[in-house]
Design a protein around this motif. Structure first.
Motif, PDB file in Angstrom:
ATOM      1  N   VAL A 398       0.650  -1.167  -0.126  1.00  0.00           N
ATOM      2  CA  VAL A 398       0.201  -0.141  -0.043  1.00  0.00           C
ATOM      3  C   VAL A 398       1.007   1.074   0.067  1.00  0.00           C
ATOM      4  O   VAL A 398       1.898   1.621   0.903  1.00  0.00           O
ATOM      5  N   LEU A 399       0.871   2.125  -1.065  1.00  0.00           N
ATOM      6  CA  LEU A 399       1.411   3.295  -1.049  1.00  0.00           C
ATOM      7  C   LEU A 399       0.258   4.481  -0.898  1.00  0.00           C
ATOM      8  O   LEU A 399      -0.701   4.371  -1.488  1.00  0.00           O
ATOM      9  N   ALA A 400       0.295   5.459   0.164  1.00  0.00           N
ATOM     10  CA  ALA A 400      -0.596   6.542   0.339  1.00  0.00           C
ATOM     11  C   ALA A 400      -0.227   7.670   0.553  1.00  0.00           C
ATOM     12  O   ALA A 400       0.726   8.007   1.159  1.00  0.00           O
ATOM     13  N   SER A 401      -0.813   8.738   0.388  1.00  0.00           N
ATOM     14  CA  SER A 401      -0.721  10.235   0.741  1.00  0.00           C
ATOM     15  C   SER A 401      -1.134  10.128   2.234  1.00  0.00           C
ATOM     16  O   SER A 401      -1.939   9.433   2.946  1.00  0.00           O
ATOM     17  N   ASP A 402      -0.738  11.252   3.198  1.00  0.00           N
ATOM     18  CA  ASP A 402      -0.916  11.358   4.581  1.00  0.00           C
ATOM     19  C   ASP A 402      -2.494  11.564   4.898  1.00  0.00           C
ATOM     20  O   ASP A 402      -2.651  11.400   5.953  1.00  0.00           O
ATOM     21  N   GLY A 403      -3.249  11.703   3.699  1.00  0.00           N
ATOM     22  CA  GLY A 403      -4.648  11.894   4.061  1.00  0.00           C
ATOM     23  C   GLY A 403      -5.363  10.552   4.492  1.00  0.00           C
ATOM     24  O   GLY A 403      -6.060  10.411   5.455  1.00  0.00           O
ATOM     25  N   LEU A 404      -4.420   9.451   4.059  1.00  0.00           N
ATOM     26  CA  LEU A 404      -4.943   8.121   4.788  1.00  0.00           C
ATOM     27  C   LEU A 404      -4.406   7.964   6.285  1.00  0.00           C
ATOM     28  O   LEU A 404      -4.927   7.518   7.080  1.00  0.00           O
ATOM     29  N   TRP A 405      -2.924   8.091   6.292  1.00  0.00           N
ATOM     30  CA  TRP A 405      -2.385   7.842   7.626  1.00  0.00           C
ATOM     31  C   TRP A 405      -2.809   8.953   8.359  1.00  0.00           C
ATOM     32  O   TRP A 405      -2.513   8.666  10.088  1.00  0.00           O
ATOM     33  N   ASP A 406      -3.264  10.060   8.278  1.00  0.00           N
ATOM     34  CA  ASP A 406      -3.960  10.683   9.554  1.00  0.00           C
ATOM     35  C   ASP A 406      -5.218   9.953  10.324  1.00  0.00           C
ATOM     36  O   ASP A 406      -5.512  10.297  11.247  1.00  0.00           O
ATOM     37  N   THR A 407      -5.762   9.082   9.631  1.00  0.00           N
ATOM     38  CA  THR A 407      -6.939   8.122  10.404  1.00  0.00           C
ATOM     39  C   THR A 407      -6.413   6.773  10.353  1.00  0.00           C
ATOM     40  O   THR A 407      -7.362   5.962  11.032  1.00  0.00           O
ATOM     41  N   PHE A 408      -5.625   6.438   9.692  1.00  0.00           N
ATOM     42  CA  PHE A 408      -5.207   4.765   9.679  1.00  0.00           C
ATOM     43  C   PHE A 408      -3.730   4.666  10.228  1.00  0.00           C
ATOM     44  O   PHE A 408      -2.959   5.374   9.845  1.00  0.00           O
ATOM     45  N   SER A 409      -3.569   3.692  11.065  1.00  0.00           N
ATOM     46  CA  SER A 409      -2.270   3.313  11.251  1.00  0.00           C
ATOM     47  C   SER A 409      -1.757   2.042  10.286  1.00  0.00           C
ATOM     48  O   SER A 409      -2.903   1.625   9.439  1.00  0.00           O
ATOM     49  N   ASN A 410      -0.583   1.810  10.304  1.00  0.00           N
ATOM     50  CA  ASN A 410      -0.224   0.882   9.287  1.00  0.00           C
ATOM     51  C   ASN A 410      -0.736  -0.687   9.499  1.00  0.00           C
ATOM     52  O   ASN A 410      -1.169  -1.218   8.432  1.00  0.00           O
ATOM     53  N   GLU A 411      -0.828  -1.041  10.643  1.00  0.00           N
ATOM     54  CA  GLU A 411      -1.647  -2.326  10.830  1.00  0.00           C
ATOM     55  C   GLU A 411      -3.180  -2.180  10.567  1.00  0.00           C
ATOM     56  O   GLU A 411      -3.429  -3.128  10.111  1.00  0.00           O
ATOM     57  N   GLU A 412      -3.683  -1.094  10.796  1.00  0.00           N
ATOM     58  CA  GLU A 412      -5.031  -1.117  10.443  1.00  0.00           C
ATOM     59  C   GLU A 412      -5.394  -0.961   9.091  1.00  0.00           C
ATOM     60  O   GLU A 412      -6.156  -1.705   8.368  1.00  0.00           O
ATOM     61  N   ALA A 413      -4.508  -0.304   8.376  1.00  0.00           N
ATOM     62  CA  ALA A 413      -4.526  -0.302   6.632  1.00  0.00           C
ATOM     63  C   ALA A 413      -4.284  -1.565   6.024  1.00  0.00           C
ATOM     64  O   ALA A 413      -5.104  -2.078   5.314  1.00  0.00           O
ATOM     65  N   VAL A 414      -3.325  -2.315   6.628  1.00  0.00           N
ATOM     66  CA  VAL A 414      -3.018  -3.659   6.161  1.00  0.00           C
ATOM     67  C   VAL A 414      -4.204  -4.575   6.527  1.00  0.00           C
ATOM     68  O   VAL A 414      -4.501  -5.401   5.665  1.00  0.00           O
ATOM     69  N   LYS A 415      -4.762  -4.727   7.538  1.00  0.00           N
ATOM     70  CA  LYS A 415      -5.885  -5.309   7.997  1.00  0.00           C
ATOM     71  C   LYS A 415      -7.010  -5.262   7.006  1.00  0.00           C
ATOM     72  O   LYS A 415      -7.868  -6.072   6.823  1.00  0.00           O
ATOM     73  N   PHE A 416      -7.157  -3.881   6.779  1.00  0.00           N
ATOM     74  CA  PHE A 416      -8.362  -3.362   6.120  1.00  0.00           C
ATOM     75  C   PHE A 416      -8.262  -3.930   4.627  1.00  0.00           C
ATOM     76  O   PHE A 416      -9.446  -4.624   4.177  1.00  0.00           O
ATOM     77  N   ILE A 417      -7.247  -3.805   4.069  1.00  0.00           N
ATOM     78  CA  ILE A 417      -7.059  -4.041   2.627  1.00  0.00           C
ATOM     79  C   ILE A 417      -7.022  -5.840   2.658  1.00  0.00           C
ATOM     80  O   ILE A 417      -7.677  -6.422   1.561  1.00  0.00           O
ATOM     81  N   LYS A 418      -6.395  -6.495   3.458  1.00  0.00           N
ATOM     82  CA  LYS A 418      -6.269  -7.922   3.606  1.00  0.00           C
ATOM     83  C   LYS A 418      -7.819  -8.559   3.573  1.00  0.00           C
ATOM     84  O   LYS A 418      -7.986  -9.593   2.823  1.00  0.00           O
TER      85      LYS A 418
END
Length: 463
Positions: A398-418
């Motif tokens: 996952v590559l993303a601008s900080d608009g995503l990381w303002d509300t998601f942690s790395n672990e949350e984003a990985v779990k969500f996409i998985k």
């Protein structure tokens, strides 16, 4: 008799109470402003005829407002009935405006989705380039602009084009071939003969339409009033354009990018980012444009992943066990390394909602931002991380601008996409929209690279 006596006692008590009360009230002066105002209100405004008249006026005004709304509705329906084409045109304009809220791009093994979100303008840009010119090398990038779109557009058009050309030249050079003419092919518009390797594009609107080049910066000046105001208030930052030496493009021999017959993508990315930043700063100075942009670039060749990061866009990889593996780290002013560098250059960091360079910029590294770049408070030197994918056997990246990381942690984003990797865009759209629903106030861009899809394709080919 007893009842009459009781009544007389009560009556006398009442009279005594009234006399005492009258004496008390008579001792209070009635010439005070408050008592006078109350007397006027009681005599003139609380009269029955005044109250009835006021109520009538209120009802009449409400009636007029209702009539106005009804008449507007009626006229609009009549105009729609008389001119249906105007209704269709209005619907088209509404849909066009809605189209400008989101962008999407679908490749064979990757997909990206971006939304403007709660910002007035879209300043994110992204690139998907799978199997460049059949070289087996893929290029992905995200640019998160600030202070305007100019810097992000410049990086998307010039930096990516230069990388695109250099990759083709180096790939031919290491095989003993040479390319006599410069490559002019656009990374997003493959030639018809390479149709089998081209990526299917499915976008709401093209970023290309808003691109600016160095040649027309004098015609289109994109500036951010808030950023300019902060720069004006700063005691050590000015918008003064200092005379600088002309930028000389030094031709670097292609052989310097080869290491034991393989391309040194780390050196290539560093040189190209810094060269593009120098040209960007010069172009920005000519138009007094203070815009800047982050840069997150990923190159894949075989089982190797090379990531260059400038700023606070971020990449994270999901390994075979479902763990979140960072492939980049944010450049924030409050980091010890960055703070020491800024202070050594004579700058400072200040808390303004978040920690900022000179109280202005929330990232300590970026392309552009010439007022801060001149003082060397902000630099464009990328951090390079290299990964052997065989060691991690990743599911996706996952590559993303900080608009995503303002509300998601790395672990949350990985779990969500998985949990959504089987979606047509590998969960990129769902993750983007979820970040918006969580309250992100920035532009949001998410790019997902599905490694499992690549394994399935490779298995099918071998069979």
């Amino acid at each position: 008799m007893e009842d009459e006596l009781e009544d007389r006692v009560l009556y006398q008590t009442y009279l005594s109470f009234i006399k005492i009360l009258s004496r008390f009230t008579s001792s209070v002066p009635f010439d005070t402003p408050v008592s006078y105002l109350w007397k006027m209100v009681r005599l003139y405004f609380l009269r029955s005829e005044v109250l009835v008249f006021t109520l009538g006026v209120v009802i009449f005004l409400m009636y007029l407002q209702t009539i106005e709304l009804w008449s507007r509705t009626l006229l609009s329906r009549l105009s729609q009935a008389m001119n249906p084409m105007s209704v269709q045109r209005m619907k088209f304009l509404e849909s066009s405006e809605a189209d400008k809220q989101s962008w999407e791009l679908k490749g064979t093994l990757s997909a990206a989705y971006a939304i403007k979100g709660r910002r007035m303008h879209m300043e994110d840009r992204f690139i998907i380039n799978e199997d460049i010119n059949s070289t087996g090398i893929s290029l992905f990038a995200i640019f998160d602009g600030h202070g305007g779109e100019f810097a992000a557009n410049y990086a998307k058009d010039h930096l990516i084009q230069n990388l695109f050309n250099k990759i083709i030249e180096l790939n031919a050079f290491k095989d003993g071939k040479t390319i006599s003419t410069p490559i002019k092919e656009s990374p997003e518009e493959p030639k018809p003969k390479d149709h089998e390797n081209s990526i299917s594009v499915e976008r709401k609107t093209s970023f290309k339409k808003s691109a600016s080049t160095a040649d027309d910066t004098s015609k289109k000046e994109i500036t951010d009033p808030d950023l300019l105001a902060q720069i004006s208030k700063s005691k050590i930052i000015t918008r003064e354009v200092r005379p600088s030496k002309p930028v000389i493009n030094v031709s670097i021999p292609l052989s310097s990018y080869l290491d034991k017959g393989k391309i040194n993508f780390g050196k290539l990315l560093t040189d190209e980012v810094l060269a593009a930043d120098r040209l960007l700063v010069e172009a920005a100075k000519r138009s007094m444009n203070v815009a800047g942009t982050t840069a997150l670039i990923a190159i894949m060749e075989g089982n190797h992943l090379i990531v260059a990061n400038v700023g606070d866009s971020r990449g994270v990889m999901c390994d075979s066990r479902g763990n979140a593996i960072p492939v980049s780290f944010d450049h924030k002013p409050q980091q010890v390394r960055e703070q020491k560098r800024i202070e050594a250059a004579g700058g400072y960091i200040a808390f303004n909602g978040v920690w900022r360079v000179a109280g202005i910029l929330a990232t300590s590294r970026a392309m552009g931002d010439y007022p801060l770049k001149d003082k060397k408070f902000v630099i464009a030197d990328p951090d390079i991380l290299t990964f052997n994918l065989d060691d991690h056997k990743p599911m996706f990246l996952v590559l993303a601008s900080d608009g995503l990381w303002d509300t998601f942690s790395n672990e949350e984003a990985v779990k969500f996409i998985k949990e959504r990797l089987d979606e047509p865009d590998y969960g990129a759209k769902s993750l983007t929209l979820q970040a918006y629903y969580r309250g992100s106030v920035d532009n949001i861009t998410v790019l997902v690279i599905n490694f499992l899809q690549n394994r399935i394709s490779s298995a099918a080919i071998s069979q």
